[in-house]
Scaffold this active site. Structure first.
Site, PDB file in Angstrom:
ATOM      1  N   LYS A  64      -9.772   2.513  -2.116  1.00 22.04           N
ATOM      2  CA  LYS A  64      -9.989   1.850  -0.678  1.00 22.04           C
ATOM      3  C   LYS A  64     -11.325   2.265  -0.261  1.00 22.04           C
ATOM      4  O   LYS A  64     -11.713   3.624  -0.097  1.00 22.04           O
ATOM      5  CB  LYS A  64      -8.750   2.590   0.044  1.00 22.04           C
ATOM      6  CG  LYS A  64      -8.807   1.785   1.506  1.00 22.04           C
ATOM      7  CD  LYS A  64      -7.402   2.272   2.336  1.00 22.04           C
ATOM      8  CE  LYS A  64      -7.532   1.659   3.477  1.00 22.04           C
ATOM      9  NZ  LYS A  64      -6.218   2.247   4.327  1.00 22.04           N
ATOM     10  N   GLU A  68       1.013  -1.404  -0.009  1.00 26.29           N
ATOM     11  CA  GLU A  68       0.034  -0.092  -0.007  1.00 26.29           C
ATOM     12  C   GLU A  68       0.880   1.326  -0.030  1.00 26.29           C
ATOM     13  O   GLU A  68       1.793   1.360   0.671  1.00 26.29           O
ATOM     14  CB  GLU A  68      -0.899   0.117   1.327  1.00 26.29           C
ATOM     15  CG  GLU A  68      -1.810   1.051   1.571  1.00 26.29           C
ATOM     16  CD  GLU A  68      -2.354   1.224   2.747  1.00 26.29           C
ATOM     17  OE1 GLU A  68      -3.705   1.794   2.810  1.00 26.29           O
ATOM     18  OE2 GLU A  68      -2.032   0.580   3.635  1.00 26.29           O
ATOM     19  N   CYS A  74      -5.475  -2.839   2.754  1.00 28.46           N
ATOM     20  CA  CYS A  74      -5.298  -2.934   3.990  1.00 28.46           C
ATOM     21  C   CYS A  74      -6.526  -3.056   5.000  1.00 28.46           C
ATOM     22  O   CYS A  74      -7.089  -4.161   5.390  1.00 28.46           O
ATOM     23  CB  CYS A  74      -4.379  -1.673   4.493  1.00 28.46           C
ATOM     24  SG  CYS A  74      -3.554  -1.730   5.782  1.00 28.46           S
TER      25      CYS A  74
END
Length: 261
Positions: A109, A43, A143
């Site tokens: 995300k 990331e 994540c």
């Protein structure tokens, strides 16, 4: 489906230094990859997990995206990892999926890490992205998304929606038990392969990352795990094993019908 060759690059990151990060990843990719591989970076691989998007963000025509396109073309690989992207007045933690022919797709995300203030600087995505390669369906996430199983849950019709679930991360060492446990859980509950690629080292905020990058098979067996040190590994995922698991244990057929949209 054909066997899928996947390379995981677990690396330390130079804090907010794009030039240094792109240089180190160029060297790692040049010496450790082969044509046809899917290569996965952490990331925010070009900057570290920074809350300074106003200074660091670039557009989809910017130098990091261009570097990814050139690298994918030169090495004949598929390259993926997340970077800070600006669109109009908004900033996104965006995972880029870059093909060797220059095609670029992306996933923004969904779950922003409010504990670190990510929600104050970045806009949230609202669409999943499932890529296709060699007959494999690959669900790409970032994540903190890992903590939200509904976002990753297979949408079942006549067959499972995807075959491989990928997480790129800057996940801290002090919560690495959750990281390892949830990667395994996502594999078991979705009857798919799961790959997590995390960074190592200490960032400018004093947060230590242990890596713990993993490959987990559809039964929850850990095929690969590396912690604390920089590491590059290439593994081949076999569709026969995936299909055998789903045939012998067809739990996916009993899944609840629901919609996340």
């Amino acid at each position: 489906m054909h066997p899928l060759s996947v390379t995981l690059i677990q690396s330390n990151l130079h804090w907010e230094n794009k030039e240094a990060n792109l240089k180190q990843f160029a060297e790692k990719i040049q010496h450790q990859t082969a044509p046809g591989q899917l290569v996965i970076l952490p990331e925010m691989f070009s900057t570290g997990f920074s809350m300074n998007p106003a200074q660091l963000a670039e557009t989809m025509e910017g130098p990091t995206v261009q570097w990814m396109k050139e690298t994918a073309a030169k090495q004949k690989i598929i390259l993926t990892g997340s970077v800070i992207i600006q669109e109009k007045e908004k900033f996104f933690n965006r995972l880029l999926w870059v093909l060797p022919n220059g095609v670029v797709a992306h996933y923004d995300k969904r779950h922003l890490f409010a504990f670190a203030g990510e929600d104050r600087f970045y806009a949230s995505g609202n669409k999943r992205f499932i890529a296709s390669v060699n007959g494999w369906k690959i669900n790409l996430q970032i994540c903190y998304d890992l903590r939200f199983p509904v976002w990753a849950r297979q949408q079942i019709t006549d067959a499972p929606e995807y075959d491989l679930l990928v997480y790129v991360a800057n996940w801290p060492e002090r919560r690495n038990h959750a990281w390892k446990t949830l990667l395994t859980a996502r594999a078991i509950e979705n009857q798919c392969y799961v790959i997590g690629v995390n960074r190592v080292g200490e960032d400018a905020n004093g947060i230590i990352h242990s890596g713990d990058s993993m490959i987990v098979d559809p039964l929850g067996q850990v095929l690969y795990h590396s912690a604390q040190e920089e590491a590059i590994t290439t593994h081949t995922l076999y569709p026969e094993h995936l299909q055998d698991c789903r045939t012998r244990f067809p739990f996916w057929k009993d899944a609840d019908a629901f919609s996340i949209y």
